[in-house]
Design a protein around this motif. Structure first.
Motif, mmCIF file in Angstrom:
data_model
loop_
_atom_site.group_PDB
_atom_site.id
_atom_site.type_symbol
_atom_site.label_atom_id
_atom_site.label_comp_id
_atom_site.label_asym_id
_atom_site.label_seq_id
_atom_site.Cartn_x
_atom_site.Cartn_y
_atom_site.Cartn_z
ATOM 1 N N LEU A 1 0.977 -1.349 0.242
ATOM 2 C CA LEU A 1 -0.077 -0.131 -0.060
ATOM 3 C C LEU A 1 0.835 1.231 -0.029
ATOM 4 O O LEU A 1 0.635 2.090 -0.565
ATOM 5 C CB LEU A 1 -0.974 -0.063 1.235
ATOM 6 N N ARG A 2 1.851 1.267 0.839
ATOM 7 C CA ARG A 2 2.838 2.432 0.881
ATOM 8 C C ARG A 2 3.455 2.722 -0.308
ATOM 9 O O ARG A 2 3.537 4.001 -0.847
ATOM 10 C CB ARG A 2 3.531 2.488 2.265
ATOM 11 N N LEU A 3 4.065 1.714 -0.708
ATOM 12 C CA LEU A 3 4.989 1.893 -2.023
ATOM 13 C C LEU A 3 4.253 2.183 -3.371
ATOM 14 O O LEU A 3 4.396 2.929 -4.326
ATOM 15 C CB LEU A 3 5.600 0.540 -2.231
ATOM 16 N N GLY A 4 2.697 1.598 -3.180
ATOM 17 C CA GLY A 4 1.858 1.836 -4.238
ATOM 18 C C GLY A 4 1.473 3.402 -4.385
ATOM 19 O O GLY A 4 1.234 3.965 -5.368
ATOM 20 N N MET A 5 1.219 3.891 -3.049
ATOM 21 C CA MET A 5 1.010 5.211 -2.795
ATOM 22 C C MET A 5 2.243 6.268 -3.265
ATOM 23 O O MET A 5 2.219 7.212 -3.678
ATOM 24 C CB MET A 5 0.630 5.657 -1.493
ATOM 25 N N LEU B 1 0.683 6.908 13.673
ATOM 26 C CA LEU B 1 -0.630 7.042 12.813
ATOM 27 C C LEU B 1 -0.321 7.730 11.542
ATOM 28 O O LEU B 1 -1.071 7.571 10.440
ATOM 29 C CB LEU B 1 -1.665 7.772 13.921
ATOM 30 N N ASP B 2 0.620 8.655 11.681
ATOM 31 C CA ASP B 2 0.828 9.422 10.253
ATOM 32 C C ASP B 2 1.341 8.216 9.537
ATOM 33 O O ASP B 2 1.314 8.695 8.179
ATOM 34 C CB ASP B 2 2.110 10.373 10.633
ATOM 35 N N ASN B 3 1.935 7.074 9.704
ATOM 36 C CA ASN B 3 2.206 5.979 8.649
ATOM 37 C C ASN B 3 1.234 5.054 8.563
ATOM 38 O O ASN B 3 1.653 4.193 7.767
ATOM 39 C CB ASN B 3 3.576 5.332 9.178
ATOM 40 N N ASP B 4 0.006 5.253 9.003
ATOM 41 C CA ASP B 4 -1.114 4.285 9.005
ATOM 42 C C ASP B 4 -1.690 4.492 7.545
ATOM 43 O O ASP B 4 -2.197 5.344 7.301
ATOM 44 C CB ASP B 4 -2.056 4.660 10.149
ATOM 45 N N PRO B 5 -1.708 3.438 6.650
ATOM 46 C CA PRO B 5 -2.390 3.639 5.492
ATOM 47 C C PRO B 5 -3.571 4.028 5.306
ATOM 48 O O PRO B 5 -4.223 5.083 4.565
ATOM 49 C CB PRO B 5 -2.422 2.144 4.840
ATOM 50 N N ALA C 1 -4.199 9.609 -2.784
ATOM 51 C CA ALA C 1 -3.207 8.803 -2.327
ATOM 52 C C ALA C 1 -2.998 7.772 -3.527
ATOM 53 O O ALA C 1 -1.841 7.328 -3.677
ATOM 54 C CB ALA C 1 -3.748 8.224 -0.906
ATOM 55 N N PHE C 2 -3.928 7.363 -4.196
ATOM 56 C CA PHE C 2 -4.022 6.413 -5.191
ATOM 57 C C PHE C 2 -4.648 7.110 -6.573
ATOM 58 O O PHE C 2 -5.421 7.927 -6.402
ATOM 59 C CB PHE C 2 -4.753 5.236 -5.033
ATOM 60 N N ARG C 3 -3.908 6.850 -7.654
ATOM 61 C CA ARG C 3 -4.221 7.221 -8.948
ATOM 62 C C ARG C 3 -5.450 6.754 -9.660
ATOM 63 O O ARG C 3 -5.672 5.579 -9.318
ATOM 64 C CB ARG C 3 -3.180 7.649 -9.673
#
Length: 357
Positions: A172-176, A273-277, A287-289
């Protein structure tokens, strides 16, 4: 019959037969699936503060259908906490069979597995001065090395980032983080919705009973202190290094969730929490395109409640431009992983799901 006559008789039979065989079309052999191992020193991990290995193995599983004239989509897979390409290499037969089954029942892909482990067990696949630059290692180095060696399709989707548990979080994080790089995201039981998934873990005695002095000893520059034996504490150390680094001027250092008197620090928890997807998609509409497809799932009996976090992310992004879905299979956190992954990839690749149970 004279010897010379016998030789002429044999030649009269053999020569036409050889000529006929030479005229037959050549059909290439159908080789089975295979494992290639790519090993190289990482620039992104060079001089990492935890003194973790810079040279790592990347496992690349290829189906029988792969050849240099038929480029394929590539799936980059991020294992869960403590997992790595090494375990996939040791169990190569199982994952070669999976790659071939995927090719035969869904579509042929290259299946690439990475090693994102560190001293604490896992990096969450993030860049952090407290551990090293694992997002860069995956997105910049592994992708470049793999695609320099193997052909990738020009159609969509080209690249899919997938993972389970901590690897699902990483997907999720790398996808964002790199939406132009990854067309598809498959997140199986991803770490998310931290108040219900992470907070109970860091409230366990193995974490709360550790003194601040003990935690600081684990962050010594030489990293010679042995790792703690308590698994909950090791996991909390890993997440702290990923989510709450002190900063670039303090490599290997992170903020601990408890102060010297054992009081919970809300300011550090906010950094988690700032790192929570889930937090990220709630804050950032883009966040996603629109060009991406996002597959979220978690089993009904997931003991980390990852199904709840995955569903909540879906509920936030389902009305946004990115194509997305959520699926809740029966079972527990780590059950039926190959079947779940195959279903997620089939959805990303727009293939029927009816036969994948």
């Amino acid at each position: 019959m004279a010897a010379a006559d016998r030789r002429r008789t044999i030649l009269d039979v053999v020569v036409p037969l050889l000529a006929a065989l030479l005229l037959l079309p050549v059909v290439p052999g159908h080789a089975g699936p295979r494992l290639d191992v790519l090993e190289f020193p990482s620039r992104a991990l060079k001089n990492n503060p935890l003194h973790d290995p810079v040279v790592r193995k990347v496992a690349i599983f290829l189906p029988a259908q792969y050849d240099s004239n038929h480029p394929l989509p590539i799936v980059y897979y991020l294992p869960g906490f403590g997992g790595s390409s090494e375990s996939f290499i040791k169990d190569a037969g199982k994952w070669e069979a999976f790659t071939q089954r995927l090719a035969d029942e869904v579509t042929p892909v290259l299946f690439v597995v990475v090693d994102g482990r560190n001293r604490w067990g896992g990096s969450q696949y993030l860049n952090s001065p407290a551990q090293g630059n694992y997002a860069d290692y995956v997105c910049k180095e592994i992708v470049q090395r793999v695609e320099k060696r193997y052909l990738i399709t020009s159609g969509k989707p080209r690249r899919i980032i997938a993972g389970h548990s901590s690897g699902g979080f990483g997907a999720l994080r790398l996808g964002m983080y790199r939406p132009k790089l990854f067309d598809g995201v498959v997140a199986l039981s991803p770490d998310s919705d931290f108040p219900i998934s992470h907070l109970p873990l860091v409230k366990r005695p193995g974490v709360t009973n550790a003194s601040l002095a003990e935690i600081q000893s684990y962050m010594a520059a030489d990293m010679k202190s042995p790792r703690p034996k308590n698994g909950d504490l090791i996991y909390a150390l890993a997440l702290s290094a990923a989510y709450a680094p002190v900063g670039r001027r303090h490599p290997g250092q992170f903020e601990w969730l408890y102060d010297a008197k054992g009081r919970f620090r809300d300011d550090v928890w906010q950094r988690w929490l700032d790192n929570d997807p889930l937090t990220i998609v709630q804050r950032h509409r883009h966040a996603f395109r629109a060009s991406q497809s996002v597959y979220l799932e978690g089993p009904t009996q997931d003991h980390y409640l990852a199904n709840i976090g995955a569903r909540r992310i879906y509920e936030v992004i389902r009305d946004r431009p990115a194509r997305c879905t959520f699926y809740e299979p029966p079972g527990k956190h780590g059950d039926h992983l190959q079947t779940r992954l195959q279903r997620g990839l089939a959805w990303i690749l727009n293939r029927p799901l009816e036969d994948i149970k």
